[in-house]
Design a protein around this motif. Sequence first.
Motif, PDB file in Angstrom:
ATOM      1  N   VAL A 151      -7.937  -1.005  -0.021  1.00  0.00           N
ATOM      2  CA  VAL A 151      -7.066   0.173   0.038  1.00  0.00           C
ATOM      3  C   VAL A 151      -5.801  -0.073  -0.789  1.00  0.00           C
ATOM      4  CG1 VAL A 151      -5.511   1.452   1.590  1.00  0.00           C
ATOM      5  CG2 VAL A 151      -7.930   1.141   2.206  1.00  0.00           C
ATOM      6  N   ASN A 152      -5.178  -1.219  -0.604  1.00  0.00           N
ATOM      7  CA  ASN A 152      -3.932  -1.443  -1.365  1.00  0.00           C
ATOM      8  C   ASN A 152      -4.213  -1.878  -2.799  1.00  0.00           C
ATOM      9  OD1 ASN A 152      -1.328  -0.722  -0.792  1.00  0.00           O
ATOM     10  ND2 ASN A 152      -0.620  -2.840  -0.599  1.00  0.00           N
ATOM     11  N   LEU A 153      -5.382  -2.486  -3.041  1.00  0.00           N
ATOM     12  CA  LEU A 153      -5.771  -2.753  -4.428  1.00  0.00           C
ATOM     13  C   LEU A 153      -5.925  -1.426  -5.183  1.00  0.00           C
ATOM     14  CD1 LEU A 153      -6.638  -4.748  -6.658  1.00  0.00           C
ATOM     15  CD2 LEU A 153      -8.978  -4.594  -5.775  1.00  0.00           C
ATOM     16  N   THR A 154      -6.390  -0.405  -4.481  1.00  0.00           N
ATOM     17  CA  THR A 154      -6.519   0.925  -5.101  1.00  0.00           C
ATOM     18  C   THR A 154      -5.163   1.398  -5.620  1.00  0.00           C
ATOM     19  OG1 THR A 154      -8.340   1.465  -3.605  1.00  0.00           O
ATOM     20  CG2 THR A 154      -7.201   3.317  -4.662  1.00  0.00           C
ATOM     21  N   ARG A 155      -4.127   1.179  -4.801  1.00  0.00           N
ATOM     22  CA  ARG A 155      -2.784   1.617  -5.227  1.00  0.00           C
ATOM     23  C   ARG A 155      -2.281   0.763  -6.394  1.00  0.00           C
ATOM     24  NH1 ARG A 155      -2.000   1.559   0.816  1.00  0.00           N
ATOM     25  NH2 ARG A 155      -2.448   3.692   1.480  1.00  0.00           N
ATOM     26  N   ALA A 156      -2.554  -0.550  -6.330  1.00  0.00           N
ATOM     27  CA  ALA A 156      -2.141  -1.433  -7.430  1.00  0.00           C
ATOM     28  C   ALA A 156      -2.866  -1.046  -8.717  1.00  0.00           C
ATOM     29  CB  ALA A 156      -2.433  -2.887  -7.064  1.00  0.00           C
TER      30      ALA A 156
END
Length: 250
Positions: A151-156
């Motif tokens: 999920v946070n890799l998606t934002r990165a």
Amino acid sequence: MSETAPRVIVTGAARGIGRAIAELYAERDARVLMVDLHTPPKLRGARGLRADIATPGGRKRIVEGARTFLGGVDVLVHNAAFQGAPGGVLDVPEDGWAQAIAVNLTAPLLLTRAVIDLMPRDAAIVNVASVQGLFAEPGNAAYNATKGGLVNLTRAMCLDLAPRGVRVNAVAPGAIATEAVEDAIAATDDPVQTRRDYEDLHALRRIGEAREVAEAVYFLGSKAASFITGAILPVDGGMTASFMMAGRPV
Ligand code: NAD
């Protein structure tokens, strides 16, 4: 991106949600490279490729397939996942934890790097995360941690690939009626009650269909979503709308 015939990679496309995603794209005349450890089904306009996304050799073959069969990549769908490391924080086996990190988190990163130069400016990446990347479940530490990481890799990825004009989003499915989920329900002592319990997690009081996730992935990968990037879209029948089980009164 050509809306009429996008060139698409779907990982984990031999069955379940990945297969439904590949089928939807194929029905809509896309060219699809279907990647999996197992032989994917034959679909019109699609090619199956047996490759392990967690190995350098597997990723190299995917890039070769993308270059020769697709000639470029308009949509990259990171769907494959390793779900075979059950266990809580105190007992999840270290090798299962490592495998979950390798397949669910590191492979989407490294496959993106490997493929990015084949992606035109208005290309899109869609990560298949999970409601378990938004909230945790007891006894499922590796899956929770890797899906939360995705999920946070998606934002990165959204931020780091925006200068190239590549959008990156994720879907977070609730329980979906795939072979894996159906097998898990069937293996319990009381499958009827287990199914009802699964259904009751969702405000809509049912399990989702793989096709419903595929439609969301298709939308996020399409021009219709041209100003959407860095978004995590729950496809969960309202599961995450409530802090109680589907808003059940207590
Ligand atoms: P599945 O286990 O039925 O299918 C996953 C596919 O990925 C399999 O065909 C498998 O061979 C392939 N795969 C696994 N490791 C691979 C690797 N290293 N290289 C290439 N292929 C590999 O799973 P599913 O239920 O269809 O789920 C698909 C995705 O949706 C996963 O990311 C999963 O975490 C997510 N998800 C599923 C549900 C659900 O209820 N089914 C809910 C939320 C999220």
